[in-house]
Structure formats: C-alpha cells, structure tokens
Design a protein around this motif. Structure first.
Motif, PDB file in Angstrom:
ATOM      1  N   GLY A   1      61.846  26.791  41.509  1.00 38.40           N
ATOM      2  CA  GLY A   1      60.852  26.063  42.276  1.00 38.40           C
ATOM      3  C   GLY A   1      60.945  26.216  43.775  1.00 38.40           C
ATOM      4  O   GLY A   1      60.180  25.586  44.517  1.00 38.40           O
ATOM      5  N   GLY A   2      61.844  27.045  44.247  1.00 37.71           N
ATOM      6  CA  GLY A   2      62.064  27.148  45.681  1.00 37.71           C
ATOM      7  C   GLY A   2      61.326  28.308  46.327  1.00 37.71           C
ATOM      8  O   GLY A   2      60.486  28.973  45.722  1.00 37.71           O
ATOM      9  N   ALA A   3      61.667  28.524  47.599  1.00 39.52           N
ATOM     10  CA  ALA A   3      61.064  29.615  48.363  1.00 39.52           C
ATOM     11  C   ALA A   3      61.996  29.974  49.514  1.00 39.52           C
ATOM     12  O   ALA A   3      62.892  29.192  49.874  1.00 39.52           O
ATOM     13  CB  ALA A   3      59.687  29.219  48.897  1.00 39.52           C
ATOM     14  N   PHE A   4      61.767  31.154  50.070  1.00 39.98           N
ATOM     15  CA  PHE A   4      62.522  31.590  51.234  1.00 39.98           C
ATOM     16  C   PHE A   4      61.647  31.517  52.477  1.00 39.98           C
ATOM     17  O   PHE A   4      60.427  31.700  52.412  1.00 39.98           O
ATOM     18  CB  PHE A   4      62.995  33.045  51.074  1.00 39.98           C
ATOM     19  N   ALA A   5      62.300  31.274  53.592  1.00 38.11           N
ATOM     20  CA  ALA A   5      61.658  31.403  54.898  1.00 38.11           C
ATOM     21  C   ALA A   5      62.673  32.077  55.805  1.00 38.11           C
ATOM     22  O   ALA A   5      63.886  31.926  55.611  1.00 38.11           O
ATOM     23  CB  ALA A   5      61.250  30.046  55.465  1.00 38.11           C
ATOM     24  N   SER A   6      62.192  32.827  56.762  1.00 37.07           N
ATOM     25  CA  SER A   6      63.118  33.525  57.641  1.00 37.07           C
ATOM     26  C   SER A   6      62.532  33.668  59.031  1.00 37.07           C
ATOM     27  O   SER A   6      61.323  33.483  59.245  1.00 37.07           O
ATOM     28  CB  SER A   6      63.452  34.914  57.078  1.00 37.07           C
ATOM     29  N   TYR A   7      63.409  34.023  59.950  1.00 39.43           N
ATOM     30  CA  TYR A   7      62.978  34.252  61.329  1.00 39.43           C
ATOM     31  C   TYR A   7      63.949  35.226  61.971  1.00 39.43           C
ATOM     32  O   TYR A   7      65.171  35.067  61.849  1.00 39.43           O
ATOM     33  CB  TYR A   7      62.971  32.937  62.124  1.00 39.43           C
ATOM     34  N   VAL A   8      63.408  36.250  62.616  1.00 35.92           N
ATOM     35  CA  VAL A   8      64.213  37.177  63.407  1.00 35.92           C
ATOM     36  C   VAL A   8      63.758  37.058  64.840  1.00 35.92           C
ATOM     37  O   VAL A   8      62.581  37.276  65.149  1.00 35.92           O
ATOM     38  CB  VAL A   8      64.068  38.632  62.900  1.00 35.92           C
ATOM     39  N   HIS A   9      64.685  36.675  65.699  1.00 37.01           N
ATOM     40  CA  HIS A   9      64.355  36.423  67.096  1.00 37.01           C
ATOM     41  C   HIS A   9      63.974  37.711  67.800  1.00 37.01           C
ATOM     42  O   HIS A   9      64.388  38.809  67.408  1.00 37.01           O
ATOM     43  CB  HIS A   9      65.553  35.772  67.796  1.00 37.01           C
ATOM     44  N   PHE A  10      63.192  37.590  68.862  1.00 35.84           N
ATOM     45  CA  PHE A  10      62.759  38.740  69.657  1.00 35.84           C
ATOM     46  C   PHE A  10      63.961  39.592  70.052  1.00 35.84           C
ATOM     47  O   PHE A  10      64.952  39.083  70.555  1.00 35.84           O
ATOM     48  CB  PHE A  10      62.032  38.261  70.913  1.00 35.84           C
ATOM     49  N   GLY A  11      63.865  40.894  69.813  1.00 38.89           N
ATOM     50  CA  GLY A  11      64.995  41.769  70.073  1.00 38.89           C
ATOM     51  C   GLY A  11      65.858  41.975  68.853  1.00 38.89           C
ATOM     52  O   GLY A  11      66.750  42.821  68.849  1.00 38.89           O
ATOM     53  N   SER A  12      65.618  41.197  67.794  1.00 38.52           N
ATOM     54  CA  SER A  12      66.308  41.333  66.498  1.00 38.52           C
ATOM     55  C   SER A  12      67.814  41.128  66.588  1.00 38.52           C
ATOM     56  O   SER A  12      68.558  41.629  65.756  1.00 38.52           O
ATOM     57  CB  SER A  12      66.005  42.710  65.878  1.00 38.52           C
TER      58      SER A  12
ATOM     59  N   GLN B   1      60.753  23.917  47.800  1.00 35.09           N
ATOM     60  CA  GLN B   1      59.350  23.986  47.404  1.00 35.09           C
ATOM     61  C   GLN B   1      58.764  25.322  47.836  1.00 35.09           C
ATOM     62  O   GLN B   1      59.279  25.965  48.759  1.00 35.09           O
ATOM     63  CB  GLN B   1      58.550  22.848  48.041  1.00 35.09           C
ATOM     64  N   SER B   2      57.676  25.704  47.197  1.00 32.48           N
ATOM     65  CA  SER B   2      57.091  27.011  47.479  1.00 32.48           C
ATOM     66  C   SER B   2      55.675  26.946  48.043  1.00 32.48           C
ATOM     67  O   SER B   2      55.012  27.981  48.163  1.00 32.48           O
ATOM     68  CB  SER B   2      57.080  27.865  46.204  1.00 32.48           C
ATOM     69  N   SER B   3      55.206  25.759  48.385  1.00 24.89           N
ATOM     70  CA  SER B   3      53.854  25.649  48.924  1.00 24.89           C
ATOM     71  C   SER B   3      53.789  26.307  50.302  1.00 24.89           C
ATOM     72  O   SER B   3      54.797  26.473  50.995  1.00 24.89           O
ATOM     73  CB  SER B   3      53.432  24.178  49.046  1.00 24.89           C
ATOM     74  N   GLU B   4      52.598  26.680  50.694  1.00 24.44           N
ATOM     75  CA  GLU B   4      52.390  27.327  51.999  1.00 24.44           C
ATOM     76  C   GLU B   4      52.846  26.408  53.125  1.00 24.44           C
ATOM     77  O   GLU B   4      53.457  26.858  54.105  1.00 24.44           O
ATOM     78  CB  GLU B   4      50.918  27.686  52.151  1.00 24.44           C
ATOM     79  N   GLU B   5      52.551  25.113  52.986  1.00 24.85           N
ATOM     80  CA  GLU B   5      52.940  24.149  54.025  1.00 24.85           C
ATOM     81  C   GLU B   5      54.462  24.027  54.125  1.00 24.85           C
ATOM     82  O   GLU B   5      55.018  23.948  55.219  1.00 24.85           O
ATOM     83  CB  GLU B   5      52.324  22.773  53.729  1.00 24.85           C
ATOM     84  N   ALA B   6      55.126  24.013  52.959  1.00 25.98           N
ATOM     85  CA  ALA B   6      56.583  23.904  52.947  1.00 25.98           C
ATOM     86  C   ALA B   6      57.227  25.116  53.601  1.00 25.98           C
ATOM     87  O   ALA B   6      58.176  25.000  54.384  1.00 25.98           O
ATOM     88  CB  ALA B   6      57.087  23.739  51.515  1.00 25.98           C
ATOM     89  N   VAL B   7      56.719  26.305  53.290  1.00 25.49           N
ATOM     90  CA  VAL B   7      57.272  27.528  53.868  1.00 25.49           C
ATOM     91  C   VAL B   7      57.050  27.560  55.371  1.00 25.49           C
ATOM     92  O   VAL B   7      57.921  27.987  56.138  1.00 25.49           O
ATOM     93  CB  VAL B   7      56.656  28.773  53.185  1.00 25.49           C
ATOM     94  N   GLU B   8      55.906  27.099  55.819  1.00 24.89           N
ATOM     95  CA  GLU B   8      55.635  27.065  57.260  1.00 24.89           C
ATOM     96  C   GLU B   8      56.583  26.097  57.969  1.00 24.89           C
ATOM     97  O   GLU B   8      57.079  26.378  59.063  1.00 24.89           O
ATOM     98  CB  GLU B   8      54.178  26.647  57.506  1.00 24.89           C
ATOM     99  N   THR B   9      56.849  24.944  57.340  1.00 25.10           N
ATOM    100  CA  THR B   9      57.816  24.006  57.900  1.00 25.10           C
ATOM    101  C   THR B   9      59.195  24.648  57.981  1.00 25.10           C
ATOM    102  O   THR B   9      59.901  24.547  58.991  1.00 25.10           O
ATOM    103  CB  THR B   9      57.891  22.724  57.050  1.00 25.10           C
TER     104      THR B   9
END
Length: 286
Positions: free
Chosen positions: A157-168, A178-186
């Motif tokens: 029931g889960g999802a992944f979210a990630s972020y790579v900062h500028f310059g990597s 949760q896997s909803s679009e709103e949850a992933v955006e949060t």
C-alpha cells in the motif's frame, strides 16, 4: 611496420573510450589487429586504474532509480567536478542505480562501495560493476569510486518519493504508507526538507544511541558546571534534549516550508494516517 590509419584509431577509441594516442600505440603493438588491441588496452587500463584508486575523491553525484516496486539510490565519487559532468560518468552512475535491482542487496541495507563490489562479484562469479568502474577510470583518467548504495523494496500500500538537490550532490529517498498523488506530493516536499536539514533519524528512537548518549553527557556536564541542584539539572538536560530531538529527528523538525508546522503535523494534516516508513539521505562526501 603495419600502417595504422586514423579511421582504425577512431574506431578503437569509439569502442573502448581510451585516448587516441593509447589506441594508436595499442594498434601498433597489435600489428593492426583490433581485437588484440582491445585486450592490450584492457590490460594497460587495469594497471592504470589500480594506480588511480589511491587518489582522493571529493566530487561526485547521487542517482536514484525505480523499477517494479523497488527504488535505489547510489553515490558515485570522482576527483573533479569536470569528470562528474562528463557523459561517461553520468552514464555509469545511471547504470549503477539500475544495477542495484539485480544485485542481492538486502532491503534497506546501506553498503559502502567495496562491500557492494564484493556482493556483485559473489552473485555472478565476477563483478560487472567493478569491470565498468575500471573502464571508466581509464576513459576519464581519474579515480572513480562507488560510495554508498541502498535499495528499498516497497511495502504493501505504500509509495516512494525522492528528491535530488540541484547539482546532484544530495539525494533523499522516502517510503510512505500511501500511494495517492496527494500523499506522494507531500512526501516529495518532506524529501526536499530532509535534503536541507540532514536529520539523523526518523524519530528520536531512530537516532543512534551513541549519538544520543554523547549529547546527553555533554548537556549534563554543562548543566552541572552551572552549579544547579540535581533536580534542576535533570529538568534542564531534558529540556535541551527535547531541543536536540527537534533539530535532528525528521518527524520532530519544523518544516522548512512552514516553520510553524512540525513534519509530523504536516503528515497528520494530510489525512488518512499518512506516515513516513523510512528514509535515506546521501550527500557527496558526507
């Protein structure tokens, strides 16, 4: 002596990534035999690569990949930013993030480069990662190293979210419940937050015990030096430890986009018992 054409040199260079003069010398030694020249370049490249591995690496990149319910994050290091920005280096980093899905890396296990190379070799009789690494060292003329690597396998029931900062140079990988679009955006916003604040753990319980004890001992010593009674000293220390947790535990931190809001309050406000199950943060050289 066998005549070596510019076209043959270029073809060998395109095939191996070695320098033009190295290709020409290999073809001369191989008397124009391209296959033998490739072998000669590989042998010379292995020797050169071995010499380079002792040189310091302080630049690098973070790569994140996803495949079939899994996500990976890897740190690749080099000597200069010039090499980091090269196509060959970027391609290797991207390939390595994908390769983690085919290596028997434990779910959530963070490995350093040497351990990862050993695991890769044990899984197939030889390390594909190490072979590519040596080829890249020859091609770019610098020491290149694999830093840390992690793979998460998604829970129900889960999802992944990630972020790579500028310059990597900083990457954050998060698993949420949760896997909803709103949850992933949060969660993506929380990943950006973690990139900026560098939390030591998800909650106070996740911060390494030795780190907590060292901080508590230091705060106790500072409070005792003020000459306060033991009962007052204890309250002072507990208050300062709470401040320490608010600065270092992700869920207790003030959200960077809204400092009046704690990260745990942000999750509660998202509804549906949204939770961060785990996270990993890599910073080049960190």
């Amino acid at each position: 002596m066998t005549q070596i054409t510019a076209g043959a040199v270029k073809a060998l260079r395109d095939r191996t990534g070695a320098g033009m003069m190295d290709c020409k010398r290999a073809l001369i030694e191989a008397e124009g035999d391209a296959e033998r020249a490739v072998d000669l370049l590989r042998k010379a490249g292995a020797a050169k690569a071995a010499k380079r591995v002792a040189r310091d690496v302080s630049e690098g990149t973070i790569r994140i990949a996803t495949r079939d319910g899994s996500a990976s994050m890897v740190e690749v290091l080099s000597e200069t930013d010039f090499v980091v920005r090269s196509e060959a280096f970027e391609a290797f980093a991207t390939e390595l993030a994908e390769r983690l899905f085919d290596v028997p890396l434990g779910d959530g296990q963070i490995l350093e480069g040497e351990a990862l190379l050993g695991l890769d070799a044990a899984s197939g009789g030889g390390s594909e990662i190490e072979d590519r690494l040596n080829e890249l060292r020859v091609q770019v003329g610098e020491n290149v190293q694999v830093g840390r690597a992690v793979r998460y396998d998604l829970g129900e029931g889960g999802a992944f979210a990630s972020y790579v900062h500028f310059g990597s140079r900083i990457g954050v990988l998060i698993e949420i419940s949760q896997s909803s679009e709103e949850a992933v955006e949060t969660a993506r916003g929380i990943a950006m937050h973690a990139a900026a604040t560098n939390p030591s753990g998800l909650s106070p319980e996740d911060i390494p015990a030795d780190v907590v004890e060292r901080e508590r001992a230091l705060l106790t010593e500072q409070a005792l030096e003020q000459g306060k009674p033991p009962s007052i000293t204890e309250r002072i220390v507990e208050g300062r430890m709470r401040k320490f947790f608010e600065e270092n535990a992700l869920l207790w931190q003030s959200y960077v986009r809204d400092p009046d809001l704690k990260v745990r309050d942000l999750l509660s406000g998202a509804g549906g018992d949204l939770a961060v199950r785990r996270f990993a943060r890599f910073e080049v050289g960190g």
